[in-house]
Design an enzyme around this catalytic site. Sequence first.
Site, PDB file in Angstrom:
ATOM      1  N   ASN A  87       0.828  -1.191   0.000  1.00  0.00           N
ATOM      2  CA  ASN A  87       0.000   0.000   0.000  1.00  0.00           C
ATOM      3  C   ASN A  87       0.877   1.261   0.000  1.00  0.00           C
ATOM      4  OD1 ASN A  87      -2.415   1.526   0.142  1.00  0.00           O
ATOM      5  ND2 ASN A  87      -3.361  -0.094   1.364  1.00  0.00           N
ATOM      6  N   HIS A 117      24.289   2.443  10.999  1.00  0.00           N
ATOM      7  CA  HIS A 117      25.268   3.504  11.230  1.00  0.00           C
ATOM      8  C   HIS A 117      25.935   3.312  12.588  1.00  0.00           C
ATOM      9  CE1 HIS A 117      23.522   5.779   7.836  1.00  0.00           C
ATOM     10  NE2 HIS A 117      22.360   5.354   8.309  1.00  0.00           N
ATOM     11  N   GLY A 144      -0.094  -1.613   8.769  1.00  0.00           N
ATOM     12  CA  GLY A 144       0.288  -0.238   8.506  1.00  0.00           C
ATOM     13  C   GLY A 144       1.163   0.371   9.589  1.00  0.00           C
ATOM     14  N   ALA A 162      -0.118  -3.498  13.260  1.00  0.00           N
ATOM     15  CA  ALA A 162       0.091  -2.112  12.860  1.00  0.00           C
ATOM     16  C   ALA A 162       0.922  -1.369  13.899  1.00  0.00           C
ATOM     17  CB  ALA A 162      -1.255  -1.414  12.679  1.00  0.00           C
TER      18      ALA A 162
END
Length: 200
Positions: A87, A117, A144, A162
Amino acid sequence: MTDFEIEWNRMINGEIYNAVNPEFFKKLEITRLKLWEFNNLKPSQTQKQAEILHTLFGSHGTNMRINQPFRCDFGCNIFIGNNFFANFNLTILDEGKVSIGDNVFIGPNVNIFTACHPIDPAERNTGVEWAEPVTIGNNVWIGGGATILPGITIGNNVVIGAGSVVTKNISGNSVAAGNPARIIKHLTPGNNCHDTVEPC
């Protein structure tokens, strides 16, 4: 082998490499130009969208759909199986290899990171980095707003809730959620599990 090829191989192999080599920026620019074109096509221009993605990824299977906008770093380090749907606002930082299996659904605003990093600021400011690959199995649903951190493996038949931040490997046939994500339910393959958790 050129200096850039040496640094590229170090990146792919998970070794510390010089990320500020100018050739990296040139390669990133090529990808971003393709993404700019992809993200600015009309939603109805699905064939042209597919053509751009075909030139972008290391490989992909059949029946792939990625909603605009989509962002990645190089693209060529992303390998996608069959029946893939992502999505809006998927971001993949593919300094390391990102392997995605068959029948994977990804909700909006999901992040998949491989770039690492240094914690020490002096070392970080030199521009050195390394990358850790991400592997996502078959039949995975990522809800999501989830973030998958470098070096993670997600097994087959997994649901990621989510907003989860996945900091450790998730074994197959499970539902994981939270920050950091943890397994909250084990699934029996083939059962109807739609009422166990709402991932997005």
